[in-house]
Motif scaffolding. Structure first.
Motif, PDB file in Angstrom:
ATOM      1  N   ALA A   1       2.408   0.146   0.411  1.00  0.00           N
ATOM      2  CA  ALA A   1       1.635   1.340   0.754  1.00  0.00           C
ATOM      3  C   ALA A   1       2.550   2.323   1.462  1.00  0.00           C
ATOM      4  O   ALA A   1       3.505   1.920   2.135  1.00  0.00           O
ATOM      5  N   VAL A   2       2.237   3.598   1.311  1.00  0.00           N
ATOM      6  CA  VAL A   2       3.050   4.644   1.945  1.00  0.00           C
ATOM      7  C   VAL A   2       2.141   5.714   2.538  1.00  0.00           C
ATOM      8  O   VAL A   2       1.000   5.884   2.119  1.00  0.00           O
ATOM      9  N   LEU A   3       2.659   6.420   3.513  1.00  0.00           N
ATOM     10  CA  LEU A   3       2.044   7.657   4.012  1.00  0.00           C
ATOM     11  C   LEU A   3       3.094   8.381   4.848  1.00  0.00           C
ATOM     12  O   LEU A   3       3.765   7.759   5.679  1.00  0.00           O
ATOM     13  N   ARG A   4       3.240   9.677   4.604  1.00  0.00           N
ATOM     14  CA  ARG A   4       4.199  10.500   5.334  1.00  0.00           C
ATOM     15  C   ARG A   4       5.615   9.899   5.259  1.00  0.00           C
ATOM     16  O   ARG A   4       6.215   9.893   4.214  1.00  0.00           O
ATOM     17  N   PHE A   5       6.120   9.346   6.363  1.00  0.00           N
ATOM     18  CA  PHE A   5       7.484   8.797   6.394  1.00  0.00           C
ATOM     19  C   PHE A   5       7.472   7.287   6.606  1.00  0.00           C
ATOM     20  O   PHE A   5       8.457   6.711   7.037  1.00  0.00           O
ATOM     21  N   GLU A   6       6.330   6.653   6.324  1.00  0.00           N
ATOM     22  CA  GLU A   6       6.184   5.236   6.623  1.00  0.00           C
ATOM     23  C   GLU A   6       5.831   4.443   5.378  1.00  0.00           C
ATOM     24  O   GLU A   6       5.122   4.933   4.492  1.00  0.00           O
ATOM     25  N   GLY A   7       6.329   3.221   5.328  1.00  0.00           N
ATOM     26  CA  GLY A   7       5.968   2.317   4.252  1.00  0.00           C
ATOM     27  C   GLY A   7       5.634   0.943   4.791  1.00  0.00           C
ATOM     28  O   GLY A   7       6.138   0.538   5.850  1.00  0.00           O
ATOM     29  N   GLN A   8       4.754   0.227   4.094  1.00  0.00           N
ATOM     30  CA  GLN A   8       4.424  -1.153   4.438  1.00  0.00           C
ATOM     31  C   GLN A   8       4.495  -1.992   3.161  1.00  0.00           C
ATOM     32  O   GLN A   8       4.150  -1.511   2.080  1.00  0.00           O
ATOM     33  N   LEU A   9       4.939  -3.227   3.303  1.00  0.00           N
ATOM     34  CA  LEU A   9       5.069  -4.122   2.156  1.00  0.00           C
ATOM     35  C   LEU A   9       4.691  -5.529   2.582  1.00  0.00           C
ATOM     36  O   LEU A   9       5.094  -5.987   3.668  1.00  0.00           O
ATOM     37  N   ALA A  10       3.933  -6.210   1.735  1.00  0.00           N
ATOM     38  CA  ALA A  10       3.568  -7.603   2.023  1.00  0.00           C
ATOM     39  C   ALA A  10       3.300  -8.336   0.715  1.00  0.00           C
ATOM     40  O   ALA A  10       2.943  -7.712  -0.286  1.00  0.00           O
ATOM     41  N   THR A  11       3.493  -9.634   0.744  1.00  0.00           N
ATOM     42  CA  THR A  11       3.154 -10.494  -0.387  1.00  0.00           C
ATOM     43  C   THR A  11       2.006 -11.394   0.054  1.00  0.00           C
ATOM     44  O   THR A  11       2.090 -12.016   1.119  1.00  0.00           O
TER      45      THR A  11
END
Lengths: 70, 275
Positions: free
Chosen positions: B154-164
């Motif tokens: 997922a992303v928004l603005r200048f941030e990202g998150q990642l998970a399995t």
């Protein structure tokens, strides 16, 4: 006499009254629990445990914002 | 497993085959794999292109949108000449142009409670690159029910998150709802359309997502399952946080209450990245 908690919140030192739960912390800093997750000492606290999780001096907390863009 | 490769494929995949962790056996695993990419946007573009280039044998692409001018700042599988085309078709063409030797299946439809289970069940690994919370929760619940590994970015603005997420695997691993139990109420969390997103941030996160998919297929390295990766591009800081199963999780907890997808028929869509 009220005890004080020394926490690190988003990398900044914060002093808050004890006892304090994760739910209490979010209320104290005015964050809606429905749009964040809370990381305590590098571990996510399940939302179902916010009221039962008591914070201790030295805890490091980070607020993880709920994002969903693609 | 079929280990026969044409001379052309041995050359095409030679830099993979050179890696001890991949080799011919790993390359054959990639060819035998079926991966579903949900959302052919900012995350899905690099994700799809790297999976195709890597030789994933069968890739499904789900997207019901059409290419718009405001997409092109980040959705690099689409070109200006693709404006107005179905994104699933445009992205699949871009992937085929890189690697004509793989099979691309386009699903130019919106993921919904009626098609989600059949779609995810037809693949081994599912990738979330969608732009709204309603679809994210639907896809997660479908993967939990179908026991499919979900690699979610997922992303928004200048941030990202990642998970399995693979709660079906050994080790009491969490699902998406263990992190976020339910979608935020509409309007509470800004969308990319409201808040913006740096195009390159979607590129980095989609590429990290592709890396984790390839690791899952190959069974190499440390899985991201049980952890959440957060990237702050402005601070250029990566953090990894432990993520445990929530015993009270409605989808994968001990007393799970979500046994089908019918509750999603009632949910109002909450756009996270409407453009």
């Amino acid at each position: 006499m009220t005890n004080r908690l020394m926490l690190t919140l988003n990398g900044e030192p914060r002093e808050l009254p004890s006892p304090l739960t994760v739910a209490g912390l979010l209320a104290a800093i005015g964050l809606d629990t429905r749009k964040v997750a809370v990381e305590r000492n590098e571990e996510i606290v399940p939302r179902s445990a916010y009221h039962a999780t008591h914070l201790a001096s030295g805890d490091a907390l980070e607020i993880v914002h709920f994002i969903g863009g693609g | 497993m079929d280990l026969d490769f044409s001379d052309e494929d041995i050359t095409r995949y030679s830099r993979h085959i050179l890696l001890g962790e991949v080799g011919g056996t790993g390359q054959a695993r990639l060819r035998a794999a079926r991966v579903l990419v949900v959302g052919a946007g900012g995350l899905g573009s690099p994700l799809l292109l790297y999976l195709a280039a890597a030789g994933i044998g069968t890739i499904g692409v789900v997207d019901d949108d059409h290419v718009e001018l405001s997409n092109l700042q980040r959705q690099i599988a689409h070109r200006t000449a693709d404006l107005g085309r179905a994104k699933a078709d445009s992205a699949a063409d871009a992937a085929r142009a890189i690697n004509p030797g793989i099979s691309l299946v386009t699903h130019p439809t919106r993921l919904d409670p009626d098609n989600a289970l059949a779609l995810v069940s037809a693949y081994d690994i599912v990738c979330d690159g969608t732009d709204n919370f309603a679809t994210r929760f639907l896809l997660s619940d479908a993967c939990v029910l179908a026991r499919r590994t979900l690699v979610s970015a997922a992303v928004l603005r200048f941030e990202g998150q990642l998970a399995t997420f693979k709660p079906h695997a050994a080790g009491d691993l969490p699902c998406y709802r263990c992190l976020y139990p339910e979608p935020p109420p509409a309007g509470l969390v800004q969308s990319c359309g409201e808040a913006g997103v740096l195009g390159a941030v979607t590129g980095v996160m989609g590429t990290l997502q592709a890396t984790e998919v390839l690791k899952e297929v190959l069974g190499i390295g440390d899985t991201l399952a049980g952890r959440l990766l957060i990237w702050d591009a402005l601070a250029m800081r990566f953090r990894t946080i432990r993520l445990r199963r929530d015993p009270a999780c409605p989808a994968c907890g001990a007393a799970a209450t979500l046994h089908d997808l019918s509750h999603h028929r009632l949910a109002a869509p909450a756009p996270a990245c409407a453009v």
